[in-house]
Design a protein around this motif. Structure first.
Motif, short mmCIF file in Angstrom:
data_model
loop_
_atom_site.label_atom_id
_atom_site.label_comp_id
_atom_site.label_asym_id
_atom_site.label_seq_id
_atom_site.Cartn_x
_atom_site.Cartn_y
_atom_site.Cartn_z
N THR A 112 -10.06 0.18 -3.33
CA THR A 112 -8.64 -0.16 -3.42
C THR A 112 -7.84 1.14 -3.31
O THR A 112 -8.40 2.23 -3.15
CB THR A 112 -8.30 -0.82 -4.77
OG1 THR A 112 -8.39 0.17 -5.81
CG2 THR A 112 -9.23 -1.98 -5.07
N SER A 113 -6.55 1.01 -3.40
CA SER A 113 -5.70 2.19 -3.59
C SER A 113 -5.79 2.63 -5.05
O SER A 113 -6.05 1.82 -5.94
CB SER A 113 -4.25 1.84 -3.26
OG SER A 113 -3.37 2.83 -3.75
N ASP A 120 -5.70 1.55 2.13
CA ASP A 120 -5.67 1.82 0.69
C ASP A 120 -4.75 0.75 0.09
O ASP A 120 -3.54 0.91 0.04
CB ASP A 120 -5.16 3.23 0.41
CG ASP A 120 -3.87 3.58 1.17
OD1 ASP A 120 -3.75 3.20 2.36
OD2 ASP A 120 -2.97 4.22 0.58
N SER A 158 0.84 -1.20 0.00
CA SER A 158 0.00 0.00 0.00
C SER A 158 0.87 1.24 0.00
O SER A 158 1.96 1.25 0.59
CB SER A 158 -0.88 0.00 1.27
OG SER A 158 -1.44 1.28 1.51
N HIS A 168 -3.46 0.62 -7.17
CA HIS A 168 -3.77 -0.77 -7.52
C HIS A 168 -3.69 -0.92 -9.04
O HIS A 168 -4.08 -0.02 -9.79
CB HIS A 168 -5.16 -1.13 -7.01
CG HIS A 168 -5.49 -2.59 -7.09
ND1 HIS A 168 -5.80 -3.21 -8.27
CD2 HIS A 168 -5.60 -3.54 -6.12
CE1 HIS A 168 -6.08 -4.50 -8.03
NE2 HIS A 168 -5.96 -4.71 -6.73
N TYR A 175 -3.55 -7.12 -2.62
CA TYR A 175 -4.16 -7.85 -1.50
C TYR A 175 -3.46 -9.17 -1.19
O TYR A 175 -3.79 -9.82 -0.19
CB TYR A 175 -5.63 -8.15 -1.81
CG TYR A 175 -6.52 -6.94 -1.82
CD1 TYR A 175 -7.22 -6.56 -0.69
CD2 TYR A 175 -6.68 -6.15 -2.97
CE1 TYR A 175 -8.06 -5.45 -0.68
CE2 TYR A 175 -7.51 -5.05 -2.97
CZ TYR A 175 -8.20 -4.70 -1.82
OH TYR A 175 -9.02 -3.60 -1.82
N GLN A 219 -8.58 6.43 -2.72
CA GLN A 219 -9.25 5.17 -2.39
C GLN A 219 -10.52 5.01 -3.25
O GLN A 219 -11.64 5.14 -2.76
CB GLN A 219 -9.61 5.13 -0.90
CG GLN A 219 -8.40 5.10 0.01
CD GLN A 219 -8.77 5.31 1.47
OE1 GLN A 219 -9.19 6.40 1.86
NE2 GLN A 219 -8.61 4.28 2.29
#
Length: 573
Positions: free
Chosen positions: A140-141, A100, A92, A144, A104, A207
């Motif tokens: 998500t961030s 964020d 992150s 991502h 994963y 985010q």
């Protein structure tokens, strides 16, 4: 006094059991039988929240990490907790403390490696502690890979369909698609430089919210859940569980707070439950009673929907956490309603008084409005009464841990840690603070996330082997350090160890609550062989005759008297 006893809803509870049996059939019967046999460990577990960046630093870079957590597992084992919940440790950019997520399936290098996590997991299991990890499915961030690909793809593309992109309003699309506001302040829509479309973010602009109507999103998270289950994690804390599905058409509506709860068409939509039922089916494929706990900040009546027999096993009790006031009647009312609601779906009640998003318990109850939830405390705020707040927090610990169900402890609660209330703006990192900068009274959540003190005379108070600490620790933390409390009779740490030992010995988590009428300022009940009294007033009260004092939150200076702002556990004769 103490003559009239009332079992919590005996007749009502029997009717509830019958209706549940008819509604859920074998599912409810199986859960009841499992609870009685002790198979469902989460029903009465004490779960300790670790905020990884602030728990323990293993390499001296000023950031807590996996190695640091692993090194302190003996401490948690001695404390007596059943499970550890780890806040996000995934890769992150850390805009929102790891909530964020950019990947994963990877551990952020700040915290170590996947191998470090697996060693932590193995060590915890060898100490008979479960491990719960955070799952962040609402957003998500912006770093991502999916979102980066979406920004490079045209409107209407499959890549953008994983998120919530919309054309703007106005003559040239210069206005946001609707009037939704971010939880952190400001509008909930942003545009990337040069992009004509807007994307939704109910939290920070870094985010972006996922589109849970998209099958790819659902499949991805099912795979993520399996990834961690295969590695042996025992459960998931589901972040923003009420937010995944938005009302069709994204209609205009302001985000409102009602009794501290956010309401609007972006929250608590019926479609979230189909998602959680699919996840529960996955958990059921794995041995060991894997579980989920919902961070579902919803109106009281909606909470049971998240913990039905085919959905999650637990939901945080925000009615209890957000309760304002230091009042026996208010606490009795919220305990009654919480237990009755959970019983309607055969679930345990989950008690929580603090976490990484709220001002610490010892500071909240030291305010002139005890229990009030400010959005952080700063140097210009009213400063809590540290001694009074700690006294009430200790009493509240005896009350909370004596209640049937599961209980959560936020790291540092067992030390009586107060909020860092004078943290300078230059050190603050919470996006809530930056998005509201200049607004009076909004200081954000950094004050409850300050690294723990382990050794009073060591650099960084023993947080790590160097003097580095990602947030500065207040000087007051030295007197709360673990080594200042270890083995010291009457210290908050030793009090918690006694609480959790007696909680196990008397099986309080799987017990039953029987209220006792004890006067306006006193809350009293029996749980098995234990009698619990908490004096919310300031005047001493007489203890009932015939009980043996097992534990009190403060020394009982006068025989037979319970001082104000004090709780006691008695062995009933």
């Amino acid at each position: 006094m103490f003559l009239r006893r009332k079992f919590l809803g005996t007749t009502v509870m029997s009717a509830v059991a019958l209706s549940l049996a008819s509604l859920y059939g074998s599912a409810y019967a199986a859960s009841t039988q499992a609870a009685q046999s002790g198979a469902e460990w989460w029903r009465n577990a004490v779960i300790y929240q670790v905020y990884p960046r602030s728990f323990a630093d293993g390499n001296g870079d000023g950031m807590g990490d996996m190695a640091g957590i692993t090194s302190r597992l003996p401490y948690l084992a001695r404390l007596g907790v059943n499970a550890v919940w780890l806040s996000p440790f995934y890769r992150s950019p850390q805009t929102d403390g790891g909530y964020d997520v950019a990947d994963y399936r990877a551990v952020d290098p700040l915290f170590g490696t996947l191998g470090d996590f697996e060693r932590l997991l193995k060590d915890a299991h060898e100490r008979s502690m479960k491990v719960i990890v955070d799952l962040v499915p609402n957003h998500t961030s912006d770093e991502h890979a999916w979102f980066q690909t979406a920004l490079k793809s045209p409107p209407g593309s499959a890549e953008r369909a994983r998120y919530i992109f919309r054309d703007g309003r106005g003559e040239n699309g210069e206005l946001p698609p609707n009037n939704w506001q971010s939880v952190f302040g400001g509008q909930a829509w942003s545009r990337a430089p040069g992009d004509k479309q807007w994307y939704l973010h109910l939290f920070d602009s870094k985010q972006p919210d996922l589109n849970w109507d998209n099958p790819q999103v659902r499949t991805e998270f099912e795979d993520i859940i399996r990834f961690w289950l295969k590695r042996g994690v025992d459960g998931f804390r589901v972040d923003v569980a009420q937010g995944l599905v938005k009302a069709s058409g994204l209609p205009d509506a302001e985000i409102k707070r009602e009794n501290g709860i956010l309401v609007g068409p972006m929250w608590d939509q019926e479609g979230v439950h189909e998602i959680y039922r699919s996840w529960r089916r996955i958990l059921n494929e794995y041995p060991g009673e894997r579980m989920m706990v919902a961070e579902a900040v919803v109106p009281t009546g909606s909470r049971p929907n998240y913990i039905r027999p085919d959905e999650m096993q637990q939901a945080f009790n925000f009615d209890y956490l957000l309760l304002e006031g230091w009042d026996a009647g208010k606490f009795r009312k919220v305990i009654d309603s919480s237990m009755a609601l959970a019983a309607t779906v055969g679930a345990p009640t989950t008690w929580v008084t603090s976490n990484h998003d709220v001002v610490r318990t010892a500071s909240r109850y030291g305010q002139s409005k005890p229990g009030h939830h400010p959005r952080g405390i700063g140097a210009t705020s009213e400063q809590p009464d540290e001694a009074l707040g700690l006294r009430r927090a200790r009493a509240l610990a005896l009350l909370t841990q004596a209640l049937p169900g599961s209980a959560y402890i936020y790291q540092g609660e067992e030390l009586g840690l107060p909020e860092h209330t004078t943290l300078e703006a230059k050190y603050r990192q919470d996006p809530e603070f930056f998005r509201n900068k200049g607004k009076e009274g909004i200081f954000g959540r950094d004050g409850c996330r300050v690294p723990l003190p382990w050794k009073a005379d060591a650099p960084s108070l023993g947080f790590g082997p160097s003097d580095k600490s990602w947030l500065p620790q207040p000087a007051a933390y030295a007197r709360y350090a673990v080594d200042r409390q270890e083995g010291v009779s009457g210290s908050t740490l030793e009090l918690y160890r006694q609480i959790l030992q007696l909680r196990r010995d008397y099986k309080l988590g799987s017990g039953q609550l029987h209220w006792i009428d004890a006067g306006q300022d006193v809350l009293a009940f029996d749980n098995g062989d234990l009698r619990v009294l908490i004096n919310f007033g300031t005047q001493d009260m007489a203890l009932p005759a015939g009980g043996h004092v097992l534990l009190s939150s403060e020394p009982l200076q006068e025989s037979g008297k319970l001082p104000g702002n004090t709780a006691v556990w008695l062995k009933r004769s």
